[in-house]
Write a protein that holds these residues in place. Structure first.
Motif, PDB file in Angstrom:
ATOM      1  N   ALA A 177       0.818  -1.202   0.000  1.00 36.44           N
ATOM      2  CA  ALA A 177       0.000   0.000   0.000  1.00 36.44           C
ATOM      3  C   ALA A 177       0.858   1.261   0.000  1.00 36.44           C
ATOM      4  O   ALA A 177       0.539   2.253  -0.677  1.00 36.44           O
ATOM      5  CB  ALA A 177      -0.935  -0.007   1.217  1.00 36.44           C
ATOM      6  N   PHE A 178       1.980   1.218   0.748  1.00 36.61           N
ATOM      7  CA  PHE A 178       2.880   2.374   0.814  1.00 36.61           C
ATOM      8  C   PHE A 178       3.454   2.699  -0.565  1.00 36.61           C
ATOM      9  O   PHE A 178       3.480   3.859  -0.991  1.00 36.61           O
ATOM     10  CB  PHE A 178       4.000   2.074   1.802  1.00 36.61           C
ATOM     11  N   ILE A 179       3.909   1.653  -1.267  1.00 36.91           N
ATOM     12  CA  ILE A 179       4.490   1.872  -2.592  1.00 36.91           C
ATOM     13  C   ILE A 179       3.429   2.353  -3.575  1.00 36.91           C
ATOM     14  O   ILE A 179       3.648   3.306  -4.344  1.00 36.91           O
ATOM     15  CB  ILE A 179       5.154   0.573  -3.105  1.00 36.91           C
ATOM     16  N   ALA A 180       2.248   1.700  -3.560  1.00 37.98           N
ATOM     17  CA  ALA A 180       1.177   2.087  -4.485  1.00 37.98           C
ATOM     18  C   ALA A 180       0.728   3.518  -4.232  1.00 37.98           C
ATOM     19  O   ALA A 180       0.513   4.301  -5.171  1.00 37.98           O
ATOM     20  CB  ALA A 180      -0.004   1.127  -4.342  1.00 37.98           C
ATOM     21  N   TRP A 181       0.598   3.881  -2.970  1.00 35.98           N
ATOM     22  CA  TRP A 181       0.184   5.235  -2.624  1.00 35.98           C
ATOM     23  C   TRP A 181       1.228   6.258  -3.085  1.00 35.98           C
ATOM     24  O   TRP A 181       0.882   7.301  -3.650  1.00 35.98           O
ATOM     25  CB  TRP A 181      -0.015   5.336  -1.116  1.00 35.98           C
ATOM     26  N   GLY A 182       2.499   5.951  -2.855  1.00 40.86           N
ATOM     27  CA  GLY A 182       3.555   6.872  -3.260  1.00 40.86           C
ATOM     28  C   GLY A 182       3.632   7.048  -4.766  1.00 40.86           C
ATOM     29  O   GLY A 182       3.803   8.168  -5.263  1.00 40.86           O
ATOM     30  N   VAL A 183       3.505   5.942  -5.508  1.00 43.20           N
ATOM     31  CA  VAL A 183       3.535   6.032  -6.972  1.00 43.20           C
ATOM     32  C   VAL A 183       2.373   6.876  -7.468  1.00 43.20           C
ATOM     33  O   VAL A 183       2.523   7.715  -8.374  1.00 43.20           O
ATOM     34  CB  VAL A 183       3.489   4.619  -7.593  1.00 43.20           C
ATOM     35  N   GLY A 184       1.182   6.675  -6.876  1.00 47.19           N
ATOM     36  CA  GLY A 184       0.021   7.465  -7.282  1.00 47.19           C
ATOM     37  C   GLY A 184       0.205   8.945  -7.035  1.00 47.19           C
ATOM     38  O   GLY A 184      -0.126   9.778  -7.886  1.00 47.19           O
ATOM     39  N   ARG A 185       0.732   9.304  -5.878  1.00 50.74           N
ATOM     40  CA  ARG A 185       0.970  10.722  -5.567  1.00 50.74           C
ATOM     41  C   ARG A 185       2.017  11.317  -6.504  1.00 50.74           C
ATOM     42  O   ARG A 185       1.904  12.459  -6.933  1.00 50.74           O
ATOM     43  CB  ARG A 185       1.419  10.880  -4.114  1.00 50.74           C
ATOM     44  N   GLN A 186       3.036  10.537  -6.799  1.00 48.42           N
ATOM     45  CA  GLN A 186       4.077  11.039  -7.683  1.00 48.42           C
ATOM     46  C   GLN A 186       3.530  11.327  -9.070  1.00 48.42           C
ATOM     47  O   GLN A 186       3.877  12.337  -9.700  1.00 48.42           O
ATOM     48  CB  GLN A 186       5.224  10.029  -7.752  1.00 48.42           C
ATOM     49  N   ARG A 187       2.652  10.450  -9.564  1.00 45.77           N
ATOM     50  CA  ARG A 187       2.052  10.667 -10.885  1.00 45.77           C
ATOM     51  C   ARG A 187       1.185  11.917 -10.915  1.00 45.77           C
ATOM     52  O   ARG A 187       1.035  12.552 -11.952  1.00 45.77           O
ATOM     53  CB  ARG A 187       1.237   9.439 -11.276  1.00 45.77           C
ATOM     54  N   ARG A 188       0.589  12.258  -9.764  1.00 44.88           N
ATOM     55  CA  ARG A 188      -0.246  13.461  -9.689  1.00 44.88           C
ATOM     56  C   ARG A 188       0.574  14.708  -9.391  1.00 44.88           C
ATOM     57  O   ARG A 188       0.026  15.796  -9.199  1.00 44.88           O
ATOM     58  CB  ARG A 188      -1.320  13.286  -8.610  1.00 44.88           C
ATOM     59  N   GLY A 189       1.879  14.533  -9.326  1.00 42.89           N
ATOM     60  CA  GLY A 189       2.765  15.664  -9.095  1.00 42.89           C
ATOM     61  C   GLY A 189       2.829  16.115  -7.651  1.00 42.89           C
ATOM     62  O   GLY A 189       3.267  17.230  -7.368  1.00 42.89           O
ATOM     63  N   LYS A 190       2.418  15.256  -6.723  1.00 41.64           N
ATOM     64  CA  LYS A 190       2.446  15.606  -5.314  1.00 41.64           C
ATOM     65  C   LYS A 190       3.676  15.002  -4.631  1.00 41.64           C
ATOM     66  O   LYS A 190       4.290  14.078  -5.149  1.00 41.64           O
ATOM     67  CB  LYS A 190       1.176  15.110  -4.614  1.00 41.64           C
ATOM     68  N   SER A 191       3.986  15.546  -3.456  1.00 42.85           N
ATOM     69  CA  SER A 191       5.153  15.056  -2.728  1.00 42.85           C
ATOM     70  C   SER A 191       4.884  13.665  -2.163  1.00 42.85           C
ATOM     71  O   SER A 191       3.745  13.301  -1.886  1.00 42.85           O
ATOM     72  CB  SER A 191       5.504  16.010  -1.582  1.00 42.85           C
ATOM     73  N   THR A 192       5.942  12.894  -2.001  1.00 49.22           N
ATOM     74  CA  THR A 192       5.847  11.560  -1.414  1.00 49.22           C
ATOM     75  C   THR A 192       6.785  11.485  -0.220  1.00 49.22           C
ATOM     76  O   THR A 192       7.826  12.151  -0.191  1.00 49.22           O
ATOM     77  CB  THR A 192       6.226  10.471  -2.425  1.00 49.22           C
ATOM     78  N   LEU A 193       6.400  10.687   0.759  1.00 49.98           N
ATOM     79  CA  LEU A 193       7.241  10.549   1.948  1.00 49.98           C
ATOM     80  C   LEU A 193       8.598   9.966   1.577  1.00 49.98           C
ATOM     81  O   LEU A 193       9.644  10.433   2.019  1.00 49.98           O
ATOM     82  CB  LEU A 193       6.545   9.655   2.972  1.00 49.98           C
TER      83      LEU A 193
END
Length: 546
Positions: A257-273
């Protein structure tokens, strides 16, 4: 700004003291544990949690505070962390039972997680070229050296005063660091204003917490079917399935879930932990993998050896600390060697040489461990091990951060530190499990051969393992249980030996993982920086300073 630039090396001294604060505290406890066991009556599982509570929270929050430091000021976050750490040390020093001590260690982990990534990012933003290599060498050797000075300091304080002073010493050091950093280190931050990834932070905590819990508590609750039912207040675990496989499943689900969430945020141009975009940098990606694997083995012997020295060989805390001083000597020698070779030898070759030294040192100690072993031949192997830690730690850090933009140095430092701390947390959990599980199994077999009734056998094994070896002296003091004490010493020695060899195995895997770093990793950035000249260094030493 000119004042801070002139004082950058003085600032490095205070940054190194801040690193020493958290490293000494994480190692000083190893020597103080026997006294804590006697005073507070904590079990072997609580012993691991006194160590792991700090490491677990430390690893879980490094990414969060690395990102926060980039946005709100690296010096500000570091100073806040020192204050939190010192306040938690007061609570630890005053703890009346194991639960309060574990709580204090959790809070210390919060402070430590604020300190470590900011020290790295400040160095990365302040120094250039050859100076950066030297600064990283000082930082890394401080870690290696303090890992050994901690037991010496802890041994002295525990023997001559009380184990509580092993935590109380953090107060004056914390005050010194706060004043020194405010006077000599410039504030710096990136221009990023986006929000912190709160969901990612929660998922990372769940993932690492579940994983470390499973590794520590598996031998208590059962790896598959329940051996002992967990209790929380009046509630008791009702199922035959142990909570351990559920914890591991939760860790796997959390990671996905952590990886999927981070990849999704990155694609939307948002910061990732986790700085996922930085993993496109080869040195950063492969260096983090190597750092995590290496950390699995680096601190293993520091967990098991002090217990063995005190409860099997009969050393006191101060004698144990003096013996481990050989490790510090090796690390400080490595500090000079690393600084002298900065810019001349590719850092990855220094890392490999350090890992080979660590493997030789840990494996050699493993071969020497026995109930009647002499401490004399252990010293050169500890020195070799310390030499390896000093060489590998600093240069591996330089390799990981070599090609990272300064604006991302906090996030990158947090990621690198998380890789190491997660590896260390897993290493302590795994090696602690190897130590105590092996001891229990071997001692049970020995007592069976003596024809001891099952109930008495289980009672002895539980007493030895739950006390982390402290019960051996009590068995030895009674003539009718002296033979049982001899079996317990032999079993604990075997468990310590297996833990040492397991650590050597992890280090060997770490050595193999450095193959992916290539032959010249980390050298290009240093060369480019040196070519830019002293004028550029003066201009960029406090880049993004506020």
């Amino acid at each position: 700004m000119d004042r801070y630039l002139r004082l950058r090396w003085v600032g490095l001294v205070f940054i190194s003291i801040a690193v020493s604060l958290i490293i000494v505290d994480s190692t000083i406890v190893n020597v103080a544990i026997p006294a804590i066991v006697d005073d507070l009556g904590i079990t072997s599982t609580e012993v691991q949690w006194v160590q792991e509570a700090y490491t677990l929270v430390f690893a879980a929050l490094l990414l969060v505070f690395g990102s926060l430091a980039d946005r709100f000021g690296r010096r500000r976050v570091m100073v806040t962390g020192v204050i939190v750490f010192a306040a938690a040390s007061v609570l630890a020093a005053l703890a009346a039972d194991g639960g309060l001590l574990i709580l204090a260690r959790l809070l210390q982990g919060v402070g430590g997680a604020m300190i470590l990534p900011t020290t790295l990012s400040i160095i990365n933003a302040t120094f250039r070229g050859r100076e950066r290599g030297i600064a990283f060498a000082v930082w890394g050797s401080t870690i290696g050296g303090m890992a050994a000075v901690g037991p010496l300091l802890g041994g002295w304080l525990t023997t001559d005063f009380s184990w509580r002073w092993a935590f109380g010493i953090n107060i004056p050091l914390g005050i010194l660091v706060v004043i020194g950093v405010l006077l000599t280190v410039a504030e710096s931050r990136s221009d990023r204003t986006d929000r912190i990834d709160g969901v990612g932070a929660l998922l990372s905590i769940v993932t690492m917490g579940s994983l470390v819990f499973g590794l520590i508590e598996g031998r208590t609750y059962g790896w598959w079917l329940v051996d002992q039912r967990p209790q929380i207040g009046d509630w008791t675990w009702p199922w035959d399935l142990s909570p351990i496989p559920i914890a591991f499943a939760l860790a796997i689900a959390g990671l996905i879930a952590f990886i999927a969430w981070g990849v999704g945020r990155q694609r939307r141009g948002k910061s990732t932990l986790l700085a996922l975009r930085l993993f496109s940098i080869r040195s950063f990606r492969n260096g983090n993998i190597a750092a995590g694997v290496v950390a699995l083995g680096e601190f293993g012997i520091i967990l098991a050896l002090p217990l063995w020295l005190q409860f099997v060989l009969g050393f006191d805390a101060l004698q144990t600390g003096l013996l481990l001083l050989a490790l510090a000597g090796g690390s400080f020698v490595a500090s000079g060697a690393a600084g002298a070779t900065s810019g001349r030898i590719a850092p990855v070759w220094i890392v490999r040489a350090g890992l080979i030294a660590e493997i030789i040192g840990v494996a050699g100690i493993g071969f020497l461990i026995a109930p009647e072993a002499s401490w004399v031949p252990i010293i050169p192997f500890l020195f070799i091990y310390g030499l390896g830690v000093g060489l590998a730690t600093a240069q591996l850090t330089g390799v990981v951060l070599a090609d990272v933009p300064v604006a991302d140095s906090g996030a990158a430092s947090g990621t690198q530190s998380t890789s190491r701390q997660l590896g260390a947390a897993l290493g302590v959990a795994i090696l602690g499990t190897v130590l105590f599980t092996s001891t229990a199994g071997i001692l049970s077999s020995s007592l069976d051969e003596r024809g001891l009734p099952a109930a008495q056998r289980d009672q002895v094994v539980s007493a030895v393992v739950d006390s982390a070896g402290a019960a051996i002296s009590g068995l030895e003091a009674k003539p009718d249980t002296a033979d049982i004490a001899a079996d317990a010493k032999a079993a604990f020695s075997d468990g310590t030996r297996y833990a040492a060899w397991t650590a050597a195995g992890f280090l060997a895997l770490g050595l193999l993982s450095t193959i992916s770093l290539g032959a010249t990793a980390g050298r290009a950035r240093a060369s480019d920086d040196e070519a830019s000249g002293e004028d550029e260094e003066a201009e960029t030493a406090g880049e993004d300073a506020r």
